[in-house]
Design a protein around this motif. Structure first.
Motif: not given
Ligand code: FAD
Lengths: 292, 805
Positions: B520-527
């Motif tokens: 899910d796109v909400d399960d991805v965080e970009v640092i």
């Protein structure tokens, strides 16, 4: 902003503000802060005392009575633009207010601060001069009323004494046979007037029976255009008669004996050349000859 | 899954924090014991400093220290320029962080005060006495190269910073043989970038650890660390650069400035954290500007309007010193793009970089390519006029034929893919071109002057192959990196080396990840934005972050998919070759029930209880992606304007854009980039320009004088697109960050000239102020029809009203 050090005082009433002004020579009143604060930020103004008049209820509100619109000095441009009563009584007031700066400026800037600051590019000075408005001033020894056209004396100079403040601006309600308009070439950065022309014409059918015309932005203080007014009065207003009348503005500008302002955005020559165009635009809109 | 997340216009996850004031910018950060710096800046554009007295400032309330050029000598190295264009005789003149001896522009640093608070620091600045001996100043880059001009640097005779020539074909012969030649003098005025957040830095030196932490509003924290190491002498592994929320850059936050180096110096001297934040006034003087060319350009064509050659002599102002990437802009990013979307056999760019007594220039959105597009489109219009064909027809006769894999152009670069005539056709349909031309004719008879301007463009971005970067003198690589980690819970962190600052890659990169591996796109965080937690990368500029950094993310996901497939085969007791992947599920071919989700596999990989032999635990991979070529987005834009001949006022009536950036990861983000870019380019055409007086004082020194575009002066921008994938990019993407700016200045300018054509106006400088337009109309002898068309003054306001503009 990193202004030089100053003392902050809050005035509770008009009398309080007058007292604080008398006690602190050189003090500055703070209304919307849109002219004072930039000057302090650049340290061009370094008042030792700043008197905040923002909390004075007696300086607020817009009341219409006896053919006069009485606007408290603290009325913001947005309040004036959005007032249904003002729109009804004098559409030019509301329209000019709505053309000042941008929404942030209109929500903070006040009519009193605008007049007191007397920026040559002010819309109010020009519009209120054409409308024959007056300002009421309060000092330690009482109040007085003065025409806006006389109040603004020069660029950034007014008839205000050190210990006086503006309390009210009074503007006539427009009669049913009067049309009023303002046209400005706005500076694209600030929207201040590069050239502004305000007109009030009294009509009998197609014929103009009286005219009041003022231009500003290009002059240190608004110039009343007597030659243009004269050419309009008693004339049937058409494209041609309006063009003829406005072409006489140069006579008024020379008669006023003022320097025409020029800057990096618009030269003095250009401003004087397009001033008649702005007055013409205002007149065409006033009598409904302009197509949009 | 029915709709792909790649290609979906989901909302930007960055926006809630940005529009509710929750974002934390450098200036929002407060450290224990932090003190404040203020910089004294030269009020002269050019002066010798005969003496500085800091005694009174040093003893002022709250002041901890005052430093001048003498104090940094031997401690702080000069600011390096990172783009040494080869074969150009480039003069890498000394660029001290604090001037010593001579100041060279209004804004040059003369001293710094550190005090307990910023007010005290500002008060103390007023107490510093500097004995200046003013010297003559020079602002115009062409004049600066001329005889007798004031000289800025001993090491750069005639103020020449470099001289670069690029050529393909035989331009002189083509001009000699041409049926038609046209020429133009173009002033690409100096522009002030105006990011919402001004520059800011906090330096914190730990004497015990020998470590320097620098919070810095930068587009490229890893480059900032590298340069900080060179300037301060602190070893690279002992420096941590953090770019917190960065409030816009537009190129002005690429450079490593003297100011953050001064801040670091102060912290290292005093052993406490020091903050410096620029005021807006300082920003206008001391943050880099853009453009500033004087150009003499020519085009040669056959009698039928087929262009045979283009050549230029360009004087590109560099300002007083060479900023980090400045020399590469009028050269590599400008001269190499003289073919644009056109088939032109002979090209020559002859570019002088020139020192002037003004704020240094750097990349500014588009950087070189708006200038190239502008001159091509300007000359294309003139060729059309000269041979008597319409502006669309002349372009059509010159556009490169469609190609989907590599096309060499005369200047020696290779475009990746393009279908330029398709973009133009789409554009003409959207604007109703023929109808407009018909109406225009009719309106002119009634004294109304409307015009249409077309700009076709092809630009170079997705910078770029590192080997090429080295060959053209760029002092670094241009690859990007990504590390992706999928946790036992199936949630994903993406660590990227590049550093978005408003463009929306926290959203679009999450979309790439979700699309590639079915989470899910909400399960991805970009640092991003912290050199201690992200892999090395070269930063955000040149529309490269999605093209190069996004490719690194996609390739990383494909590595993880391969690893997941091996684990899935093991868990499903199937042969690896029989495992298929779809929508986050790994399953046995022909038996979709026998499946492992990516989340199942991530759990197994992380606990490592039962992994196939030879497979390492963890679900993490990295990619360092060096692109094989640049990418070449293209498109066609049109502007429709009206000009009021009475007062010279221009109204932008319509703007239509057709852009091709390849497949769009998020069309809403693409649209936003086009909107912003178009408006910024409109600013150059109509309103913006840094104006200096003869003494080198900036006359447009505040937002009251320098007109950045306002929303109500711009019509709804109609955004359309075509899709031509880049053949060499793993995602096919090409970059969209700068296209708007690259096309819109040319389109709007051309529209104004089109409107004024019947009056006889042939040339105008930008910005197209009412005075310039009106004066040109008068000079052309236009007297009008006497009657009142009166659209054209600002009648009032920015809300609905019959006659506002
Ligand atoms: C970006 C920008 C754009 C603008 N554009 C326009 C424009 O298009 N047209 C236009 O006309 N104006 C424009 N203005 C001016 C603005 O609208 C305000 O009217 C103006 O700045 C002064 O009003 P203020 O209430 O902010 O006064 P302040 O800044 O608080 O005060 C200004 C001066 O007036 C004095 N003062 C304030 N109130 C009183 C009072 N009651 N009695 C006596 N003295 C008083 C103060 O002491 C001070 O010297 C613009 C300003 C900005 C910053």
């Amino acid at each position: 902003m990193f202004a030089a050090e100053f003392e902050y005082r809050k005035a509770g009433s008009i009398a309080d503000a007058v007292r604080l002004l008398s006690e602190n020579p050189g003090a500055k009143l703070l209304a919307g802060g849109h002219s004072l604060i930039p000057l302090m930020r650049f340290r061009l103004a370094r008042p030792e005392v700043v008197i905040d008049i923002g909390g004075i209820d007696g300086l607020r509100g817009i009341r219409i009575s006896d053919g006069s619109i009485n606007i408290g000095a603290l009325a913001t441009h947005a309040e004036i633009a959005n007032s249904a009563d003002v729109q009804q009584a004098n559409g030019l007031l509301a329209e000019a207010a709505g053309g000042i700066g941008d929404p942030a400026v209109r929500n903070r800037g006040t009519i009193g601060g605008n007049l007191a600051h007397a920026d040559p590019a002010s819309d109010w000075a020009t519009v209120l001069t054409a409308l024959g408005a007056t300002v009421s001033l309060q000092g330690p020894s009482g109040s007085r009323t003065i025409a806006v056209g006389d109040f603004v004396e020069d660029a950034f100079a007014t008839a205000l004494a050190e210990d006086e403040l503006i309390t009210t601006v009074s503007v006539p309600v427009l009669a049913a046979n009067q049309r009023a308009e303002y046209a400005k070439m706005a500076h694209p950065a600030s929207f201040y007037a590069v050239v502004g022309g305000a007109v009030v014409v009294t009509m009998d059918g197609d014929r103009c029976t009286a005219a009041s015309v003022a231009v500003g932005g290009l002059t240190p203080r608004p110039v009343k255009a007597a030659a243009v007014e004269q050419a309009l009065s008693g004339t049937t207003l058409t494209m041609d008669s309006i063009a003829d009348a406005t072409s006489r503005l140069s006579e008024d500008l020379s008669a006023a004996g003022v320097d025409i302002i020029g800057d990096v955005y618009a030269s003095a020559d250009f401003r004087s050349q397009v001033a008649p165009v702005e007055v013409k635009h205002a007149l065409l809109h006033a009598i409904g000859l302009a197509h949009h | 899954m029915t709709t792909r997340i790649f290609g979906s216009g989901i909302r930007r996850r960055e926006d809630p924090r940005l529009i509710t004031g929750q974002a934390s910018y450098t200036d929002d950060i407060k450290l224990t014991g932090m003190v404040h710096a203020a910089i004294l800046r030269s009020p002269h554009a050019h002066a010798r400093i005969n003496g500085i007295n800091t005694d009174a400032a040093k003893s002022a309330a709250g002041v901890l220290a005052v430093y001048t050029g003498a104090d940094i000598e031997g401690v702080l190295n000069p600011i390096p320029c990172a783009w040494a264009i080869p074969d150009s005789d480039l003069k890498a003149v000394a660029y001290p962080a604090i001037a010593s001896g001579v100041v060279r522009y209004v804004g040059d640093a003369v001293a710094v005060v550190v005090a307990q608070n910023r007010y005290q620091a500002e008060d103390a600045l007023e107490l510093i006495e500097v004995d200046y001996e003013p010297l003559p100043a020079i602002i115009n880059p062409e004049a600066a190269l001329g005889d007798g001009a004031p000289q800025l640097h001993e090491d750069a005779p005639n103020n020449q910073a470099f001289h670069w020539v690029a050529a393909g074909g035989d331009t002189d012969a083509a001009f000699a043989d041409a049926a038609v030649t046209v020429s133009e003098t173009i002033r690409q005025q100096k522009l002030i970038p105006n990011p919402m957040e001004t520059r800011s830095a906090i330096a914190s030196w730990s004497p015990a650890m020998g470590e320097l932490t620098l919070w810095n509003t930068t587009q490229n924290p890893h480059i900032a660390r590298f340069v900080t190491c060179l300037v301060t002498g602190v070893a690279e592994h002992k420096i941590r650069v953090i770019a917190p929320e960065v409030g816009g850059g537009f190129g002005a936050k690429i450079a490593v400035y003297p100011w953050e180096m001064i801040t670091a110096f102060c912290s290292m001297q005093l052993g406490v954290p020091v903050k410096w934040t620029e005021t807006r006034t300082e920003n206008y003087l001391a943050t880099t500007h853009g453009r500033d060319h004087v150009e003499y350009v020519e085009m040669a064509a056959n009698a039928d309007g087929k262009v045979t050659a283009v050549r230029s002599v360009v004087y590109a102002g560099m300002g007083a010193y060479l900023s980090t990437a400045a020399p590469g802009i009028p050269t590599i990013l400008h001269g190499l793009m003289y073919s644009g979307p056109y088939d032109i056999a002979n090209i020559k760019a002859d570019v002088y970089g020139v020192f002037t007594n003004s704020t240094p220039v750097e990349a500014y959105r588009g950087a070189g390519r708006p200038e190239a597009t502008f001159l091509l489109e300007r000359l294309m219009d003139k060729v059309g006029d000269a041979v008597g064909i319409d502006s669309v027809e002349v372009r059509r006769r010159n556009l490169i034929e469609p190609f989907d894999n590599n096309r060499d152009v005369a200047i020696g670069i290779t475009y990746d893919s393009g279908n330029y005539s398709n973009a133009l056709d789409q554009l003409l349909g959207h604007i109703g071109y023929d109808r407009f031309r018909h109406d225009q004719e009719h309106e002119r008879e009634h004294g109304t002057f409307r015009g249409v301007g077309i700009a076709c463009y092809c630009e170079i971005c997705g910078l770029g192959p590192s080997q090429v970067a080295g060959a053209v003198g760029f002092g670094g690589g241009l690859w990007e990196s990504a590390t992706v980690r999928i946790y036992a819970t199936g949630k994903v962190n993406v660590f990227i080396g590049t550093s978005p600052h408003g463009q929306g890659e926290e959203t679009t990169f999450a979309q790439i990840v979700a699309d590639e591996i079915g989470v899910d796109v909400d399960d991805v965080e970009v640092i991003h934005g912290d050199t201690d937690t992200t892999p090395m990368g070269w930063g955000t500029y040149g529309s490269r972050t999605t093209v190069v950094g996004g490719a690194a993310v996609a390739l990383t996901m494909r590595k993880l998919r391969d690893k997941a497939r091996v684990i899935a085969a093991h868990l499903l007791e199937a042969d690896e070759a029989d495992i298929e992947y779809a929508d986050g599920q790994f399953f046995v071919r022909g038996a979709p029930d026998r499946a492992q989700s990516i989340q199942d596999i991530a759990l197994q990989a992380n606990v490592a209880w039962n992994l196939p032999e030879g497979i390492e635990p963890g679900m993490e991979a990295s990619t360092y992606y060096d692109p094989p070529n640049f990418s070449y987005p293209f498109g066609a834009h049109a502007a429709i304007v009206s000009v009021d001949p009475d007062n010279g006022h221009i109204t932008l009536d319509r703007y239509v854009a057709v852009d091709d950036c390849g497949p769009q990861i998020n069309p809403m983000v693409v649209e936003g980039q086009v909107h912003g870019g178009v408006v910024q380019g409109a600013g150059q055409a109509l309103w913006e320009g840094a104006v200096y007086d003869d003494n080198g004082q900036l006359l447009t020194g505040s937002m009251m004088d320098y007109a950045i575009p306002r929303a109500h002066l711009v019509p709804d921008i109609e955004v359309h697109s075509t899709v031509t994938p880049s053949p060499h990019n793993p995602l096919g993407v090409k970059g969209i960050g700068e296209t708007g700016t690259i096309a819109s200045t040319a389109a709007i300018y051309s529209a104004v000239m089109d409107a004024l054509k019947p009056i006889g106006v042939t040339s105008l400088d930008m910005p197209l102020t009412p005075e310039r337009v009106w004066t040109a109309i008068q000079a052309a002898g236009y007297t009008g029809n006497g009657h009142g068309h009166s659209h054209g003054h600002d009648h009032g306001h920015d809300h609905g009203h019959g006659h506002n503009h």
